[in-house]
Design an enzyme around this catalytic site. Structure first.
Site: not given
Ligand SMILES: *[C@@H]1O[C@H](CO)[C@@H](O)[C@H](O)[C@H]1NC(C)=O
Ligand SMILES: *[C@@H]1O[C@H](CO)[C@@H](O)[C@H](O)[C@H]1NC(C)=O
Ligand SMILES: *[C@@H]1O[C@H](CO)[C@@H](O)[C@H](O)[C@H]1NC(C)=O
Ligand SMILES: *[C@@H]1O[C@H](CO)[C@@H](O)[C@H](O)[C@H]1NC(C)=O
Length: 387
Positions: A178, A274, A336
Site C-alpha cells: 500500500s 483494489d 488490498h
C-alpha cells in the site's frame, strides 16, 4: 502417574485440547515472531516519526546460503497531508513507533518456513515500521510538530542495514504494501544505488499502483490531495527531477508518470479492483457506494460501469508503463494487500498456473518473466483470495 496422564491424553476431549495448546505454543514461541528494534541514534540525525519517536523495524538475520541476501518490506498505512490528519496519527501506530506491536509475525515472503517460502526463507529479512504518513518521502528540516521526515527515516534504516551486512548483499528486494509499496517504488532506484555490487536488485509493489482516476463524487481530487501531501511533507525534494521538470509535482505521485523513469525492475502484485482504492479513495462520498462495493447485487448499472471503468483505467495505465523486465500479477478479487495476509502467497489463487509465491520467485531469479492479468472477469469477485 505417567499412565494416568497417558490415559488423559487419549481422552477425546483432552487430545484436541492438547493439540490446540501445542499450536498456540508454536505461534507464541515459533521462530517467526520477531521483536521490534528501535533506532534511538536516529533522533540526533532528525530522522523521527510524526510524534518524534525513533524509527523502528523488525529484523531477522539471514542464515545458510541466504546470508548475503536481503529482503526489505516497507509497512504501509495511508497518508496524512495536513496538521490535522498527521496530529491524529501521533496517537496511532501509523505515526508513532511507541505504539507499534512489540513483536511482529513474519509471514509469506518474510517467513522462515522453507515449505511456505522456499526461495527467501533464509535471507536477511526486515519489516520497516511506517510512522511518517508520507510513504517515506517527507523532508521538512525545521522542527515542526508533527515532524515530517519520512525520507530521512528510510535513509537511516538503510544505513543501519548496510552496517549490519547489507553492504555485502548479493541479492536484494525492496518491497512494501500500500503506502509502503509506493515508498518502495519511489525509493527503488535509490536502493539499488546503495548496494552497487549486488548482482540482482528488484522491487515489489504490493497494492501500490494508485491510479489517476476521476473522482465522481466531489471529494477532493487525488491531484489536489497529492499536491497537499507534497507541500506538507516537502516531498518534492525527493521526487525525481525527470518528472517534476516536466509537470506539476502533484502528478509525479501517480505511477503512470513516474514508473517509466525507474530503471530497477518492479513487480506489481495488484487487484484490478483494489478494495481500498475503490471503496475509500475515489468514490467514498456516496453512501450507496460503500454498500455496493460490499455487495454487487445492490449496485446500480452506473456503479457497475464505474467499476468496469476503474479496471480499464488501471489496466491501461499499467500497460502504458510496463517494460519487459516488469512483473505483473493482476487478479480480479477484491483485495488490498497480499504479502503478510493469509492466502496471499503460497496458497494464493493462480494466474498463468502460478501462485503469487511462484510468480514472484521465478520473476526475481529470471527463471521466467511473468506478466499475467486476469482477463476473464470484468467485475470483481469475492474470491478466497480475500482472507
Ligand atoms: C493523544 O492522546 C493523549 C493521551 O490519551 C491525549 O491527551 C491527546 O489529546 C491525544 N492527541 C491527539 C492529537 O489526539
Ligand atoms: C511450515 O509450513 C508447513 C505448511 O504450512 C507446515 O506444515 C509446517 O509445520 C511448518 N513448519 C514449521 C517448522 O513451522
Ligand atoms: C499543481 O497542481 C495542484 C493540484 O491540482 C494545484 O493546486 C497547484 O496550483 C498546481 N501548481 C502549479 C505550480 O501549477
Ligand atoms: C501447472 O503447474 C503444475 C505444477 O505446478 C504442472 O504439473 C501442470 O502441468 C501445469 N499445468 C499447465 C496447464 O501448465
Amino acid at each position: 502417574m505417567e499412565n494416568h496422564i497417558q490415559t488423559m491424553a487419549d481422552h477425546w476431549i483432552i487430545r484436541p485440547l492438547i493439540c490446540i495448546l501445542i499450536v498456540m505454543a508454536t505461534q507464541v514461541h515459533g521462530s517467526d515472531w520477531t521483536t521490534i528494534t528501535f533506532l534511538p541514534s536516529a533522533i540526533s540525525k532528525g530522522a523521527v516519526c510524526l510524534d518524534g519517536s525513533p524509527p523502528a523495524y523488525y529484523f531477522r538475520k539471514g542464515f545458510g546460503d541466504g546470508i548475503d541476501n536481503w529482503v526489505i518490506f516497507l509497512e504501509g498505512g495511508g497518508w496524512c497531508a495536513s496538521n490535522k490528519g498527521c496530529l491524529d496519527r501521533t496517537n496511532m501506530s501509523t505515526g508513532s513507533t511507541k505504539l507499534k506491536e512489540k513483536r511482529h509475525y513474519f509471514k509469506d515472503i518474510l517467513s522462515s518456513n522453507h515449505t511456505i517460502n522456499p526461495n527467501f526463507y533464509n535471507w536477511n529479512r526486515v519489516y520497516v515500521g511506517y510512522c511518517d504518513g508520507s510513504s517515506y518521502t517527507g523532508d521538512v528540516e525545521e522542527n515542526t510538530y508533527p515532524t515530517r521526515r519520512g525520507a530521512k527515516i528510510f535513509d537511516v534504516v538503510m544505513e543501519d542495514m548496510l552496517a549490519q551486512g547489507m553492504k555485502n548483499a548479493k541479492n536484494a528486494i525492496l518491497s512494501g504494501g500500500s503506502a509502503g509499496a509506493w515508498g518502495a517504488i519511489l525509493h527503488c532506484d535509490g536502493f539499488r544505488k546503495l548496494i552497487p555490487k549486488a548482482s540482482r536488485v528488484k522491487c515489489i509493489s504490493d497494492s501500490g499502483f494508485f491510479i489517476h482516476a476521476k473522482n465522481l463524487y466531489g471529494a477532493k481530487k487525488r491531484e489536489e490531495y497529492f499536491a497537499d501531501l507534497i507541500a506538507y511533507h516537502r516531498s518534492n525534494k525527493f521526487l525525481p527531477a525527470s518528472c517534476t521538470s516536466k509537470m506539476n509535482a502533484s502528478l509525479c505521485l501517480f505511477p503512470e508518470n513516474i514508473i517509466k523513469d525507474i530503471k530497477t525492475p518492479i513487480f506489481f502484485l495488484e487487484s484490478a479492483f483494489d478494495y481500498y482504492q475503490l471503496k475509500e479513495h475515489y468514490f467514498s462520498d456516496d453512501p450507496t457506494w460503500k454498500i455496493c462495493v460490499d455487495n454487487l447485487k445492490v449496485c446500480t448499472p452506473t456503479q457497475l460501469q464505474i467499476m468496469k471503468d476503474y479496471r480499464a483505467t488501471f489496466i491501461k495505465e499499467l500497460q502504458g508503463v510496463k517494460s519487459s523486465s516488469t512483473g505483473i500479477f493482476v487478479h480480479s478479487c477484491y483485495r488490498h494487500g497480499h504479502l503478510h495476509e493469509r492466502e496471499g502467497w503460497d496458497k494464493s489463487p493462480k494466474l498463468g498456473n502460478k501462485t503469487v509465491a511462484e510468480a514472484i520467485s521465478d520473476w526475481y531469479f529470471d527463471r521466467s518473466s511473468f506478466q499475467e492479468i486476469d482477463t476473464q472477469n470484468e467485475l470483481p469477485r469475492n474470491c478466497a483470495f480475500l482472507s
